[in-house]
Design an enzyme around this catalytic site. Structure first.
Site, PDB file in Angstrom:
ATOM      1  N   LYS A 204       4.791  -3.995  -8.504  1.00  0.00           N
ATOM      2  CA  LYS A 204       6.195  -4.339  -8.274  1.00  0.00           C
ATOM      3  C   LYS A 204       6.814  -4.700  -9.613  1.00  0.00           C
ATOM      4  O   LYS A 204       6.396  -5.652 -10.270  1.00  0.00           O
ATOM      5  CB  LYS A 204       6.311  -5.501  -7.296  1.00  0.00           C
ATOM      6  CG  LYS A 204       7.755  -5.897  -7.001  1.00  0.00           C
ATOM      7  CD  LYS A 204       7.810  -7.050  -6.002  1.00  0.00           C
ATOM      8  CE  LYS A 204       9.234  -7.462  -5.710  1.00  0.00           C
ATOM      9  NZ  LYS A 204       9.287  -8.595  -4.749  1.00  0.00           N
ATOM     10  N   LYS A 258       6.943  -0.356  -6.211  1.00  0.00           N
ATOM     11  CA  LYS A 258       8.342  -0.745  -5.992  1.00  0.00           C
ATOM     12  C   LYS A 258       8.984  -1.037  -7.344  1.00  0.00           C
ATOM     13  O   LYS A 258       8.407  -1.775  -8.140  1.00  0.00           O
ATOM     14  CB  LYS A 258       8.391  -1.986  -5.096  1.00  0.00           C
ATOM     15  CG  LYS A 258       9.789  -2.486  -4.779  1.00  0.00           C
ATOM     16  CD  LYS A 258       9.743  -3.736  -3.897  1.00  0.00           C
ATOM     17  CE  LYS A 258      11.154  -4.236  -3.603  1.00  0.00           C
ATOM     18  NZ  LYS A 258      11.143  -5.462  -2.789  1.00  0.00           N
TER      19      LYS A 258
END
Length: 335
Positions: A204, A258
């Site tokens: 992320k 992400k």
């Protein structure tokens, strides 16, 4: 230099032959997109009443519990296999420790019990992080102005247990604390919740594409400082492989990258290296950019929505969290 084996050359080889007809294109397609690849993120809100639009994400809503069954029923009817729940916590329920995350009657837990009783076969994914519940907007607790890794892990483990006990099937830790997968796996096993899956936000990034999401949760104005001390540097690629490797060693069942489209290279590297179920999150900024261009008539939704999602499959994704899930499923079901 040609690195391909001898496959012929023009004019004997004409690659357009296999593009000439729809049936041929379908037969030789290397990747396909189906409703089974979609996960729909849903924003929850407290109270009773009408659904509330998210101004920075046209078409997306904050949904109260009394509206939730009708709202989610659309996904069930379309065959979408799973949804992900994110709470817009009211300010009076936030504090410096994110205590509401540990409340077995918080918004996510109430929603999970309601949804499981109504749609028992629908997959429920729960976000494990403290940022929706802290008054400072960070994913962990602060100690002397810094996000404290190990103290945060204890709270995240408690949050994971209350969500799993409420009916969440798959926990998705998005906090990016070191060691959290191992701590969560141990806590779940000790609580006799061994079958609960962990979909780790393994890579992320500290991205500028999260802005509309934070608006949807009401956390953008609350954030003190930034998250670059624990989310990944967008400049790094090899580091993502280390993060994934550690999470898999600690017990992750699935991993996620992400944001999505700006990090297709990361998705491809993760899938090629580890060959495990790999997911991407087409985040709020990606959605809002495309949706804004669609609403202005600059892009054709019948083309770009599915094309953007197919890119994730081509990169190696098993599935995609996307706010376009309903629109994509409707188009896919039309054939």
């Amino acid at each position: 230099m040609n690195h391909f084996p001898a496959l012929g050359s023009y004019p004997a080889a004409r690659l357009r032959r296999n593009r000439a007809d729809d049936w041929t294109r379908r037969l030789v397609a290397e990747n396909t997109l189906s409703v089974n690849d979609l996960i729909w993120p849903i924003f929850l809100k407290e109270g009773v009443g009408r659904n509330e639009p998210v101004s920075s994400m046209p078409g997306q809503l904050r949904v109260s519990l009394n509206e939730l069954i009708d709202h989610v029923g659309r996904a069930v009817e379309l065959g979408i296999p799973a949804i992900a729940l994110f709470p817009a916590t009211s300010p009076e329920r936030k504090d410096s420790e994110g205590s509401e995350a540990l409340n077995p009657d918080n918004l996510v837990c109430k929603a999970a019990r309601l949804l499981k009783s109504t749609f028992p076969t629908l997959g429920l994914i729960g976000d494990v992080a403290l940022d929706p519940y802290t008054d400072h907007g960070h994913d962990g607790v602060l100690r002397k102005g810094l996000v404290a890794n190990d103290e945060s892990l204890e709270l995240l483990a408690c949050q994971a247990i209350v969500q799993a006990q409420a009916g969440i099937d798959t926990l998705a830790p998005s906090d990016m604390m070191d060691g959290r997968i191992g701590v969560l796996r141990s806590a779940l096993d000790a609580a006799d919740l061994k079958d609960v899956r962990l979909m780790s936000y393994a890579a992320k990034y500290a991205s500028g594409f999260y802005g509309p999401f934070r608006d949807a949760l009401g956390s953008s104005g609350a954030l003190k400082g930034d998250k670059r001390t624990y989310q990944m540097d967008p400049a790094n690629s090899d580091e993502a492989l280390r993060e994934v490797a550690l999470d898999l060693q600690e017990g992750a069942d699935m991993v996620m990258v992400k944001p999505g489209m700006p990090y297709l290279d990361i998705i491809q590297r993760v899938k090629a290296t580890f060959a495990v179920p790999t997911f991407a999150y087409q985040v709020s900024g990606e959605y809002s950019m495309l949706k804004g261009a669609i609403d202005h008539g600059w892009l054709d939704p019948d083309k770009v929505i599915l094309e953007s999602l197919l890119a994730f499959k081509r990169a190696g994704c098993s599935g995609v969290l996307t706010y376009f899930a309903i629109e994509a499923a409707q188009r896919l079901n039309r054939g």
